[in-house]
Scaffold this motif. Structure first.
Motif, PDB file in Angstrom:
ATOM      1  N   LEU A 229     -32.467   6.070  -4.312  1.00 38.15           N
ATOM      2  CA  LEU A 229     -32.786   5.941  -2.889  1.00 38.15           C
ATOM      3  C   LEU A 229     -33.842   4.867  -2.640  1.00 38.15           C
ATOM      4  N   LYS A 230     -34.751   4.680  -3.571  1.00 40.52           N
ATOM      5  CA  LYS A 230     -35.768   3.640  -3.389  1.00 40.52           C
ATOM      6  C   LYS A 230     -35.118   2.271  -3.286  1.00 40.52           C
ATOM      7  N   ASP A 231     -34.073   2.045  -4.075  1.00 40.91           N
ATOM      8  CA  ASP A 231     -33.365   0.775  -4.020  1.00 40.91           C
ATOM      9  C   ASP A 231     -32.680   0.595  -2.667  1.00 40.91           C
ATOM     10  N   ILE A 232     -32.076   1.667  -2.153  1.00 41.97           N
ATOM     11  CA  ILE A 232     -31.435   1.617  -0.838  1.00 41.97           C
ATOM     12  C   ILE A 232     -32.472   1.313   0.238  1.00 41.97           C
ATOM     13  N   LEU A 233     -33.632   1.928   0.091  1.00 39.91           N
ATOM     14  CA  LEU A 233     -34.722   1.703   1.047  1.00 39.91           C
ATOM     15  C   LEU A 233     -35.180   0.252   1.007  1.00 39.91           C
ATOM     16  N   GLU A 234     -35.326  -0.290  -0.194  1.00 41.02           N
ATOM     17  CA  GLU A 234     -35.764  -1.682  -0.340  1.00 41.02           C
ATOM     18  C   GLU A 234     -34.763  -2.652   0.264  1.00 41.02           C
ATOM     19  N   LYS A 235     -33.474  -2.308   0.176  1.00 34.39           N
ATOM     20  CA  LYS A 235     -32.434  -3.176   0.731  1.00 34.39           C
ATOM     21  C   LYS A 235     -32.247  -2.960   2.234  1.00 34.39           C
ATOM     22  N   ALA A 249     -37.344   8.527   9.554  1.00 41.27           N
ATOM     23  CA  ALA A 249     -37.870   9.159   8.344  1.00 41.27           C
ATOM     24  C   ALA A 249     -38.864   8.225   7.656  1.00 41.27           C
ATOM     25  N   ASP A 250     -39.992   8.789   7.198  1.00 37.53           N
ATOM     26  CA  ASP A 250     -40.998   7.950   6.554  1.00 37.53           C
ATOM     27  C   ASP A 250     -40.670   7.734   5.077  1.00 37.53           C
ATOM     28  N   ARG A 251     -41.298   6.722   4.518  1.00 38.70           N
ATOM     29  CA  ARG A 251     -41.038   6.338   3.138  1.00 38.70           C
ATOM     30  C   ARG A 251     -41.365   7.475   2.163  1.00 38.70           C
ATOM     31  N   GLU A 252     -42.434   8.206   2.435  1.00 33.16           N
ATOM     32  CA  GLU A 252     -42.852   9.300   1.551  1.00 33.16           C
ATOM     33  C   GLU A 252     -41.757  10.355   1.433  1.00 33.16           C
ATOM     34  N   THR A 253     -41.107  10.673   2.545  1.00 33.96           N
ATOM     35  CA  THR A 253     -40.031  11.664   2.534  1.00 33.96           C
ATOM     36  C   THR A 253     -38.864  11.177   1.683  1.00 33.96           C
ATOM     37  N   VAL A 254     -38.474   9.925   1.889  1.00 35.48           N
ATOM     38  CA  VAL A 254     -37.346   9.375   1.138  1.00 35.48           C
ATOM     39  C   VAL A 254     -37.651   9.365  -0.351  1.00 35.48           C
ATOM     40  N   GLU A 255     -38.836   8.910  -0.722  1.00 38.73           N
ATOM     41  CA  GLU A 255     -39.189   8.796  -2.135  1.00 38.73           C
ATOM     42  C   GLU A 255     -39.286  10.159  -2.815  1.00 38.73           C
ATOM     43  N   ILE A 260     -34.022   9.030  -9.550  1.00 41.20           N
ATOM     44  CA  ILE A 260     -34.355   8.286 -10.769  1.00 41.20           C
ATOM     45  C   ILE A 260     -35.848   8.309 -11.068  1.00 41.20           C
ATOM     46  N   THR A 261     -36.681   8.266 -10.033  1.00 40.67           N
ATOM     47  CA  THR A 261     -38.134   8.274 -10.273  1.00 40.67           C
ATOM     48  C   THR A 261     -38.705   9.687 -10.321  1.00 40.67           C
ATOM     49  N   GLU A 292     -33.066   6.317 -17.683  1.00 38.12           N
ATOM     50  CA  GLU A 292     -34.214   7.205 -17.508  1.00 38.12           C
ATOM     51  C   GLU A 292     -34.045   8.503 -18.292  1.00 38.12           C
ATOM     52  N   LEU A 293     -32.831   9.034 -18.305  1.00 36.00           N
ATOM     53  CA  LEU A 293     -32.566  10.246 -19.080  1.00 36.00           C
ATOM     54  C   LEU A 293     -32.796   9.989 -20.567  1.00 36.00           C
TER      55      LEU A 293
END
Length: 343
Positions: A229-235, A249-255, A260-261, A292-293
């Motif tokens: 989701l962070k990648d989607i947010l960045e794009k 929605a704020d960034r904190e909620t999405v992250e 992956i993180t 990551e796994l």
């Protein structure tokens, strides 16, 4: 058609007519469940029409899944269960259509919950969950396809609502093992696209199984899943983010829900499947997840096929055909290892 007569379906039959078969009446509302009031994809279509609209939706696989539902209905047993009690639905009417569609299996085998995708706007079980459930069932595994809550308005958050549905489904099944013919508490969760995101979110301790006081799944099957989701947010690809978390929605909620993180050493083992030519969910999601796994020494297997696109479900006719059998093999190895550790 009279009950007791097995109807052989073809890809050119109207799905609206098929829904009238007595054995399918109770499940027909959940072929592509949705809450937004929009027309369902299958309305007015044949299986072939759906393939013409979405070329990765395999008509023969859809027929395979629906025929299994007809066979299941012929045994006279209920195959659709409400996840929430009447009191829980009265307290929150949005829970009314949260259902489990059951496929039979062997009592001694662990069960599977499958979550179809649909961009969190629909639950396209006819395309993904039903065919894959039929395959798992044919190999002896009891399966439950979850019709979870999806988007209805931009003011509503789909997460954690859909996670609550998945957790409630696990509790429902575990508390009714005798009624459902189950002999084990062990289970797996699998999902496709947005349903793959839901599956993966369930593995995050603070958002999923541990938060709801549940046993950790044996394995997660994440099929062309949305994971980064962070990648989607960045794009700045806002459509899915706004669907999941509402407008503004704020960034904190999405992250908080970035799989992956957020995954840790307690994350369940994972079987990841995607196609190189997927033009909707970048297979890099699955590659990064696998990386990551691996860093955390969590058992995982990654399959990236050369072809298949997005929405291939069972994968018949693609480079990923047979992924269910290979995924079950991975799961059974984990079961064997667990058995050795118990000795």
């Amino acid at each position: 058609m009279k009950r007791g007569v097995l109807m052989r379906l073809t890809k050119d039959m109207k799905i609206d007519e098929i829904k009238k078969i007595p054995e399918l009446v109770q499940v027909s509302d959940y072929f592509t469940g949705r809450r937004d009031g929009n027309e369902k994809d299958e309305e007015g279509c044949t299986f072939q029409d759906l393939n013409d609209k979405y070329n990765t939706w395999n008509p023969q696989c859809m027929v395979y899944g629906v025929e299994a539902l007809i066979r299941n209905g012929k045994n006279g047993k209920n195959c659709v269960y409400s996840v929430y009690s009447q009191d829980e639905i009265a307290a929150d009417p949005t829970r009314k259509d949260v259902k489990l569609i059951a496929f039979p299996g062997e009592k001694e085998k662990p069960f599977v919950i499958l979550c179809a995708g649909g961009a969190y706007h629909a639950v396209c079980s006819i395309v993904e969950a039903f065919p894959v459930a039929a395959k798992f069932s044919s190999m002896g595994y009891p399966v439950f396809c979850l019709n979870y809550r999806t988007w209805k308005s931009w003011d509503e958050q789909v997460l954690p609502m859909a996670l609550e549905d998945l957790a409630a489904a696990v509790k429902f099944i575990s508390s009714r093992k005798d009624e459902l013919g189950l002999g084990q508490d062990d289970y797996a969760v699998g999902g496709f696209s947005a349903g793959g995101n839901l599956t993966a979110e369930f593995g995050i301790a603070e958002n999923g199984y541990k938060k709801y006081g549940l046993k950790k799944p044996d394995v997660l099957f994440c099929i062309y899943a949305v994971l980064n989701l962070k990648d989607i947010l960045e794009k700045n690809e806002t459509y899915l983010i706004e669907t999941m978390f509402g407008r503004g929605a704020d960034r904190e909620t999405v992250e908080k829900y970035d799989v992956i993180t957020r995954l840790d050493k307690e994350y369940p083992p994972c079987y990841l499947v995607a196609a190189e030519d997927d033009d909707m969910v970048d297979p890099e999601n699955s590659r990064k997840m696998y990386s990551e796994l691996s860093k955390k020494n969590i058992p995982a297997k990654l399959e990236i096929g050369k072809s298949g696109g997005h929405g291939f479900g069972l994968g018949d006719g693609t480079s990923l055909e047979g992924w269910v059998e290979r995924g079950i093999g991975f799961w059974e190895q984990l079961q064997q290892q667990k058995g050795k550790e118990r000795i």
